[in-house]
Design an enzyme around this catalytic site. Structure first.
Site, PDB file in Angstrom:
ATOM      1  N   GLY A 170       0.833  -1.191   0.000  1.00 34.92           N
ATOM      2  CA  GLY A 170       0.000   0.000   0.000  1.00 34.92           C
ATOM      3  C   GLY A 170       0.866   1.239   0.000  1.00 34.92           C
ATOM      4  O   GLY A 170       1.559   1.521  -0.965  1.00 34.92           O
ATOM      5  N   PHE A 171       0.838   1.987   1.092  1.00 32.88           N
ATOM      6  CA  PHE A 171       1.607   3.222   1.237  1.00 32.88           C
ATOM      7  C   PHE A 171       1.258   4.200   0.124  1.00 32.88           C
ATOM      8  O   PHE A 171       2.133   4.724  -0.557  1.00 32.88           O
ATOM      9  CB  PHE A 171       3.129   2.927   1.289  1.00 32.88           C
ATOM     10  CG  PHE A 171       3.516   2.143   2.499  1.00 32.88           C
ATOM     11  CD1 PHE A 171       3.843   2.781   3.683  1.00 32.88           C
ATOM     12  CD2 PHE A 171       3.497   0.747   2.471  1.00 32.88           C
ATOM     13  CE1 PHE A 171       4.168   2.050   4.820  1.00 32.88           C
ATOM     14  CE2 PHE A 171       3.812   0.008   3.600  1.00 32.88           C
ATOM     15  CZ  PHE A 171       4.151   0.661   4.773  1.00 32.88           C
ATOM     16  N   HIS A 172      -0.046   4.390  -0.047  1.00 29.70           N
ATOM     17  CA  HIS A 172      -0.508   5.380  -1.004  1.00 29.70           C
ATOM     18  C   HIS A 172      -1.951   5.764  -0.673  1.00 29.70           C
ATOM     19  O   HIS A 172      -2.619   5.102   0.121  1.00 29.70           O
ATOM     20  CB  HIS A 172      -0.408   4.848  -2.440  1.00 29.70           C
ATOM     21  CG  HIS A 172      -1.285   3.668  -2.726  1.00 29.70           C
ATOM     22  ND1 HIS A 172      -0.806   2.387  -2.818  1.00 29.70           N
ATOM     23  CD2 HIS A 172      -2.616   3.582  -2.938  1.00 29.70           C
ATOM     24  CE1 HIS A 172      -1.807   1.560  -3.073  1.00 29.70           C
ATOM     25  NE2 HIS A 172      -2.918   2.265  -3.151  1.00 29.70           N
ATOM     26  N   ALA A 173      -2.391   6.839  -1.311  1.00 28.80           N
ATOM     27  CA  ALA A 173      -3.803   7.233  -1.273  1.00 28.80           C
ATOM     28  C   ALA A 173      -4.228   7.451  -2.719  1.00 28.80           C
ATOM     29  O   ALA A 173      -3.396   7.521  -3.628  1.00 28.80           O
ATOM     30  CB  ALA A 173      -3.981   8.520  -0.466  1.00 28.80           C
ATOM     31  N   ARG A 222      -3.472   4.338   2.892  1.00 30.04           N
ATOM     32  CA  ARG A 222      -3.615   2.985   3.412  1.00 30.04           C
ATOM     33  C   ARG A 222      -2.291   2.232   3.399  1.00 30.04           C
ATOM     34  O   ARG A 222      -1.460   2.415   2.505  1.00 30.04           O
ATOM     35  CB  ARG A 222      -4.686   2.187   2.662  1.00 30.04           C
ATOM     36  CG  ARG A 222      -4.344   1.465   1.379  1.00 30.04           C
ATOM     37  CD  ARG A 222      -4.154   2.366   0.180  1.00 30.04           C
ATOM     38  NE  ARG A 222      -5.109   3.439   0.042  1.00 30.04           N
ATOM     39  CZ  ARG A 222      -6.217   3.383  -0.687  1.00 30.04           C
ATOM     40  NH1 ARG A 222      -6.490   2.300  -1.366  1.00 30.04           N
ATOM     41  NH2 ARG A 222      -7.004   4.424  -0.799  1.00 30.04           N
TER      42      ARG A 222
END
Ligand code: TYD
Length: 146
Positions: A58-61, A106
């Site tokens: 994840g580590f993104h929006a 997230r």
């Protein structure tokens, strides 16, 4: 079932969707339809599986994308952050999904070896919809949500 395991002082409220399971003596079946089962028309489905031990994803929006994530097998922990508050949810049931709206950072971790994380999305894949740097995400939130 999905459990809310940790909340910040001012916690965001993750939206959990409960799917109806058709159970009989053969086993169980969940059907998810766009617009009724999830609050959008489904344009894309993908799943994350055979995740290696210790991996974090994840580590993104997203700027515009809405998604629902369901652990159809195994479990993982979903960490959500709307720029103001955070929540973590254990996904561990095919009968529950988590709704992830635009503008939510997230991170997924603690995947069990057998985890199959199914994701339903309202848009086709579009790299330009991603915000992959946390400072940029915070800036985007300030400009778009306040
Ligand atoms: P990535 O965004 O890194 O996954 P995660 O959010 O779990 O960290 O995606 C991994 C790769 O898969 C990347 O090369 C882009 C590709 N991909 C698609 O082609 N289509 C999709 O719908 C998704 C979600 C990813």
């Amino acid at each position: 079932m999905v459990s809310l395991i940790e909340l910040d002082r001012i916690a965001m409220k993750p939206e959990i969707i409960n799917f109806r399971s058709c159970n009989d003596d053969r086993g169980k079946l969940v059907a998810i339809e766009g617009a009724s089962g999830v609050p959008f028309d489904i344009k894309r489905v993908y799943y994350i599986y055979q995740t290696k031990e210790g991996v974090e994803r994840g580590f993104h929006a997203h700027r515009a994308l809405t998604q629902v994530a369901v652990a159809v097998a195994g479990s993982c922990r979903m960490h959500l952050d709307n720029g103001f508050s955070r929540a973590s949810v254990d996904l561990n049931s095919p009968e529950y999904g988590i709704l992830i709206k635009p503008g939510v950072w997230r991170e997924m971790r603690e995947f069990s070896g057998d985890c199959v994380l199914l994701v339903l999305a309202d848009q086709h894949y579009d790299e330009s919809d991603y915000i992959r740097e946390y400072p940029e995400f915070k800036q985007w939130i300030l400009e778009n949500k306040v």
